[in-house]
Design a protein around this motif. Sequence first.
Motif, PDB file in Angstrom:
ATOM      1  N   CYS A 181       0.833  -1.211   0.000  1.00 60.43           N
ATOM      2  CA  CYS A 181       0.000   0.000   0.000  1.00 60.43           C
ATOM      3  C   CYS A 181       0.862   1.253   0.000  1.00 60.43           C
ATOM      4  O   CYS A 181       2.037   1.233   0.405  1.00 60.43           O
ATOM      5  CB  CYS A 181      -0.910   0.026   1.233  1.00 60.43           C
ATOM      6  SG  CYS A 181      -2.078  -1.344   1.324  1.00 60.43           S
ATOM      7  N   GLY A 239      -2.884   4.084   2.481  1.00 59.33           N
ATOM      8  CA  GLY A 239      -3.587   2.819   2.576  1.00 59.33           C
ATOM      9  C   GLY A 239      -4.204   2.346   1.276  1.00 59.33           C
ATOM     10  O   GLY A 239      -5.045   1.441   1.282  1.00 59.33           O
ATOM     11  N   ARG A 240      -3.791   2.898   0.146  1.00 60.56           N
ATOM     12  CA  ARG A 240      -4.301   2.490  -1.162  1.00 60.56           C
ATOM     13  C   ARG A 240      -3.367   1.446  -1.770  1.00 60.56           C
ATOM     14  O   ARG A 240      -2.140   1.567  -1.667  1.00 60.56           O
ATOM     15  CB  ARG A 240      -4.414   3.693  -2.091  1.00 60.56           C
ATOM     16  CG  ARG A 240      -5.399   4.750  -1.589  1.00 60.56           C
ATOM     17  CD  ARG A 240      -6.818   4.348  -1.891  1.00 60.56           C
ATOM     18  NE  ARG A 240      -7.810   5.191  -1.213  1.00 60.56           N
ATOM     19  CZ  ARG A 240      -9.106   5.116  -1.465  1.00 60.56           C
ATOM     20  NH1 ARG A 240      -9.556   4.263  -2.371  1.00 60.56           N
ATOM     21  NH2 ARG A 240      -9.952   5.872  -0.797  1.00 60.56           N
ATOM     22  N   THR A 253      -8.610   0.522  -1.226  1.00 59.88           N
ATOM     23  CA  THR A 253      -7.977   0.061   0.004  1.00 59.88           C
ATOM     24  C   THR A 253      -8.049  -1.463   0.022  1.00 59.88           C
ATOM     25  O   THR A 253      -8.882  -2.057  -0.689  1.00 59.88           O
ATOM     26  CB  THR A 253      -8.695   0.605   1.254  1.00 59.88           C
ATOM     27  OG1 THR A 253     -10.006   0.033   1.326  1.00 59.88           O
ATOM     28  CG2 THR A 253      -8.776   2.128   1.226  1.00 59.88           C
ATOM     29  N   GLY A 279       1.317   2.238   5.151  1.00 56.44           N
ATOM     30  CA  GLY A 279      -0.136   2.279   5.023  1.00 56.44           C
ATOM     31  C   GLY A 279      -0.876   1.570   6.135  1.00 56.44           C
ATOM     32  O   GLY A 279      -2.109   1.595   6.184  1.00 56.44           O
ATOM     33  N   VAL A 314      -5.065   1.242   7.240  1.00 57.75           N
ATOM     34  CA  VAL A 314      -5.707  -0.072   7.125  1.00 57.75           C
ATOM     35  C   VAL A 314      -6.230  -0.531   8.488  1.00 57.75           C
ATOM     36  O   VAL A 314      -7.355  -1.026   8.602  1.00 57.75           O
ATOM     37  CB  VAL A 314      -4.727  -1.105   6.534  1.00 57.75           C
ATOM     38  CG1 VAL A 314      -5.341  -2.503   6.526  1.00 57.75           C
ATOM     39  CG2 VAL A 314      -4.321  -0.707   5.107  1.00 57.75           C
TER      40      VAL A 314
END
Length: 319
Positions: A54, A58-59, A201, A222, A226
């Motif tokens: 990520c 958080g992507r 996410t 990230g 998450v």
Amino acid sequence: MFTPAVSPTTHLVGLSNQTLLLIRGPDASKFLQGQVTCDIKELSQQVTRLGAQCNPKGRVLLSFRALQMDSETIALRLPANMMSSALNTLGKYIVFSKAKLHDAHNDFVIMGLFGESAHKVAAVFFDQLPAGDDAWITKDGSYLIQLAPDRFECWIPSSELDTFLAAVGPQTQNATINDWQQLDIAAGIAEVYPETFELFTPQELNYQLVNAINFRKGCYTGQEIVARLHYRGKLKRHMYRCEYKAHELPLPGTPVINSSNGHTMGAVVMATTSNEGKIELLASLFDEALDEAQVESATEKLGRLDLPYAIPTADGTLQ
């Protein structure tokens, strides 16, 4: 050599859309542990793990299946069209570790076996089978990974491909990448492609439901976002398996809209053509108004299909 007869319902497919990235060096495990959602330490138990890398928000940058080949080598099986991106996103951090990235697309060929007698066909070449789902065995540098009792990934060194095909080819029927992706979709296992880079996410791809996130492993890039979604947030968006009639496959990232008001309610994750002449897909959608979901430019709404796991929604019910 005696080759046992097996059912012709076993299928073999060359997964040219997949490849291996090797992380090599004494810090390989330590490096990845600080970068991905799954617990790399679990790989020492001769299991594989799905996972994601990520960005700090958080992507998801990268999706993969990880396998520890030896104490200093971890392999990530990932979409071939994500190799350049993986080398870039992981390469930014690995310079601080005693490990290196190696593009192994010329070293290994990824094959898929599936069908009622897939386990018998696999044993023709590998002599034995993994201990269970997500487990693996190796023979002479080739790897056999059990995804389900009737479905296996085979990572074959390029130099051994002819030997492998001579052993299993006569026992199988050819299949297509589309056939294999249908099985991924039916299993609810998503991949990230260039079109969906940094779009989702992990939870929006149901990674928490397929053991691709470990919430106890500690920090990784990230992780704060998450974990916050898991412990403090109420997830309002999940990935669903659906179908509809159309002649053209939607690309990953194609918007899914609410047919009643035109508002965007999610995006296509991956799609295939089904045996019934329909489009079957995974789509990441808001849990509300699912009955109104429609792929942008489509002429009919999405019909829901079952997944092998339940989806817990924000109100605590299971979809």
